[in-house]
Scaffold this motif. Structure first.
Motif, PDB file in Angstrom:
ATOM      1  N   TRP A   1      38.579  38.389  66.504  1.00  0.00           N
ATOM      2  CA  TRP A   1      38.596  39.828  66.228  1.00  0.00           C
ATOM      3  C   TRP A   1      37.750  40.197  65.015  1.00  0.00           C
ATOM      4  O   TRP A   1      37.028  41.188  65.060  1.00  0.00           O
ATOM      5  CB  TRP A   1      40.038  40.322  66.088  1.00  0.00           C
ATOM      6  CG  TRP A   1      40.716  40.418  67.423  1.00  0.00           C
ATOM      7  CD1 TRP A   1      41.734  39.630  67.878  1.00  0.00           C
ATOM      8  CD2 TRP A   1      40.405  41.322  68.475  1.00  0.00           C
ATOM      9  NE1 TRP A   1      42.069  39.993  69.153  1.00  0.00           N
ATOM     10  CE2 TRP A   1      41.266  41.040  69.548  1.00  0.00           C
ATOM     11  CE3 TRP A   1      39.464  42.344  68.633  1.00  0.00           C
ATOM     12  CZ2 TRP A   1      41.231  41.727  70.745  1.00  0.00           C
ATOM     13  CZ3 TRP A   1      39.439  43.044  69.829  1.00  0.00           C
ATOM     14  CH2 TRP A   1      40.311  42.734  70.866  1.00  0.00           C
ATOM     15  N   PRO A   2      37.786  39.441  63.931  1.00  0.00           N
ATOM     16  CA  PRO A   2      36.902  39.786  62.806  1.00  0.00           C
ATOM     17  C   PRO A   2      35.416  39.703  63.171  1.00  0.00           C
ATOM     18  O   PRO A   2      34.619  40.529  62.739  1.00  0.00           O
ATOM     19  CB  PRO A   2      37.265  38.760  61.720  1.00  0.00           C
ATOM     20  CG  PRO A   2      38.663  38.353  62.038  1.00  0.00           C
ATOM     21  CD  PRO A   2      38.757  38.406  63.531  1.00  0.00           C
TER      22      PRO A   2
ATOM     23  N   ARG B   1      34.675  42.762  65.316  1.00  0.00           N
ATOM     24  CA  ARG B   1      34.641  43.953  64.462  1.00  0.00           C
ATOM     25  C   ARG B   1      33.296  44.061  63.751  1.00  0.00           C
ATOM     26  O   ARG B   1      32.718  45.138  63.639  1.00  0.00           O
ATOM     27  CB  ARG B   1      35.793  43.897  63.464  1.00  0.00           C
ATOM     28  CG  ARG B   1      36.110  45.225  62.833  1.00  0.00           C
ATOM     29  CD  ARG B   1      37.389  45.185  62.002  1.00  0.00           C
ATOM     30  NE  ARG B   1      38.553  44.780  62.803  1.00  0.00           N
ATOM     31  CZ  ARG B   1      39.276  43.685  62.586  1.00  0.00           C
ATOM     32  NH1 ARG B   1      38.984  42.882  61.591  1.00  0.00           N
ATOM     33  NH2 ARG B   1      40.294  43.402  63.357  1.00  0.00           N
TER      34      ARG B   1
ATOM     35  N   SER C   1      30.555  46.954  64.247  1.00  0.00           N
ATOM     36  CA  SER C   1      30.144  47.776  63.109  1.00  0.00           C
ATOM     37  C   SER C   1      28.645  47.985  63.070  1.00  0.00           C
ATOM     38  O   SER C   1      28.155  48.896  62.400  1.00  0.00           O
ATOM     39  CB  SER C   1      30.627  47.142  61.800  1.00  0.00           C
ATOM     40  OG  SER C   1      29.872  45.989  61.486  1.00  0.00           O
TER      41      SER C   1
END
Length: 142
Positions: free
Chosen positions: A60-61, A64, A68
């Motif tokens: 997930w990081p 993300r 972004s």
């Protein structure tokens, strides 16, 4: 993506003409490289082997971080027909500098404007290549 590049390049001509490479020559070979490298990365996953077999493709990081960059870039592309390339590019550069680079607007704004001006001078004045313009360029007479 590689298959789409190969197909479209073949459609417009991906060979070598009498005066050099046809317009689809380089995109064709880039498509071949992209498709080949994608297949080489996919093959171990399809076989169920490799050091990361069964592991998550992305955390997930990581996702993300990719989003972004991807989401603002989508807005950038959508804004080009409305604002023109140079204004949209200045906004994108300023946004990335402030959001991802932790710059203040005092340093991001001059850098973004300089990027747009250098791009404008390079393409419009030196190379005489017209890129999409918006209302600001119309007001300035370009």
């Amino acid at each position: 993506m590689g298959a789409a590049a190969i197909w479209d390049s073949a459609r417009i001509g991906a060979g070598w003409g009498a005066d050099g490479p046809q317009s689809g020559y380089f995109p064709f070979w880039l498509g071949v490289i992209l498709a080949g490298s994608s297949f080489a990365n996919l093959l171990p996953i399809l076989r169920g082997r490799g050091e990361h077999a069964g592991a998550m493709f992305v955390t997930w990081p990581q996702l993300r971080l990719v989003l972004s960059v991807l989401v603002p870039t989508i807005f950038y592309v959508a804004a080009i027909p409305i604002t023109g390339l140079y204004v949209a590019s200045a906004v994108l550069v300023a946004y990335f500098m402030m959001k991802l680079g932790d710059f203040t607007w005092r340093s991001a704004l001059p850098a973004a404007l300089a990027t747009a001006v250098v791009a404008f001078v390079t393409f419009e004045i030196w190379f005489l290549v017209g890129l999409p313009k918006g209302p600001l360029e119309d007001m300035l007479g370009f």
